[in-house]
Design an enzyme around this catalytic site. Structure first.
Site: not given
Length: 280
Positions: A19, A69, A131-132, A135, A155, A157, A244
């Site tokens: 977007k 990234k 999460g790790a 993002a 996470n 892992t 988000g």
């Protein structure tokens, strides 16, 4: 004599549903500026070559999305603190004397959405990030700048969460990390889902945690309907819940500012995107 049109783009793979072109076009119209902004799918083996080629042909700025990234950060000649700590960049800015500056506007975008758009209080909050991955890397530094009471990163892992926490070991706020089960029974004021589970409308395998009376829950993913994480948050009686979408627009506004020195208003763009999302 007309000035040549300024060229911008977002590089990623996949990129089809981005977007960003619509967002930046809306910003340019609002500020009565003329620019071109394209979404470009880049093959994995061609990323560095395509970035260099873009700027050699008078490109004025690039956004970078998954999975590039970290490679964008490695390409740059200088970096912002947020990009340095994340080891990742979603925004490349050409420098006057040559070379590229790596910025990371993801975290600034998320914090601005939470504080300015949603009216959430972040200071002193017991914060959990699930999460790790890429993002999450970009949001930790700006989040810590808001001085939460504590920050825990979990996470599937655990070594990835621990590696990320170690990047911020010099901050005054203690950053803890571990596996998902390590937070069983914990009480939190702010819970952020940074996993990709929502893209499949799935819920991360969280153990039983307690949401404090005014707990806010935020999903980095956005969708036409509430994500699995947002539905879970509602079932746990979260005080406030958001996806988000606002973060997406706010990080774009920050990129626009870094490139062009003007900060667009975001309210109308967020609203237009929200109404334009289709179900199914």
């Amino acid at each position: 004599m007309n000035q040549p049109q300024a060229n911008y783009a977002v590089f990623g793979n996949p990129i089809k549903h981005s977007k960003s072109p619509a967002i930046h076009q809306a910003f340019a119209e609002q500020l009565k500026e003329s620019l071109s902004y394209r979404a470009v799918r880049v093959e994995h083996e061609q990323f560095e070559e395509k970035v260099r080629g873009f700027f050699e042909h008078d490109g004025c700025g690039l956004n970078i999305t998954v999975p590039f990234k970290e490679r964008a950060f490695a390409l740059a000649d200088s970096a912002s603190t947020a990009a340095e700590l994340a080891g990742a960049s979603n925004c490349l800015v050409p420098q006057q004397g040559g070379g590229l500056h790596a910025a990371n506007t993801d975290g600034v975008g998320m914090v601005r959405d939470m504080v300015a758009n949603l009216g959430w209080q972040l200071q002193g909050r017991r914060t959990l990030i699930i999460g790790a991955g890429g993002a999450v890397r970009g949001i930790v530094h700006p989040l810590l700048s808001e001085r939460p009471g504590s920050l825990t990163i979990v996470n599937r892992t655990p070594t990835r969460a621990q590696e990320l926490a170690e990047r911020f070991s010099n901050t005054q706020i203690k950053v803890e990390a571990g596996e998902l089960e390590s937070v069983a029974g914990g009480v939190f004021d702010l819970v952020i889902n940074g996993t990709s589970a929502s893209l499949e409308d799935a819920m991360p395998a969280l153990p039983n945690i307690q949401l404090a009376p005014k707990c806010c829950c935020y999903d980095l993913v956005y969708a036409a309907e509430p994500t699995a994480f947002m539905r879970w948050s509602a079932s746990q009686a979260a005080w406030a819940i958001s996806d988000g979408l606002g973060m997406l627009v706010e990080q774009a506004a920050e990129s626009y500012y870094l490139w062009r020195g003007q900060r667009p208003a975001t309210d109308a763009v967020i609203s237009a995107l929200r109404h334009g999302l289709t179900v199914g």
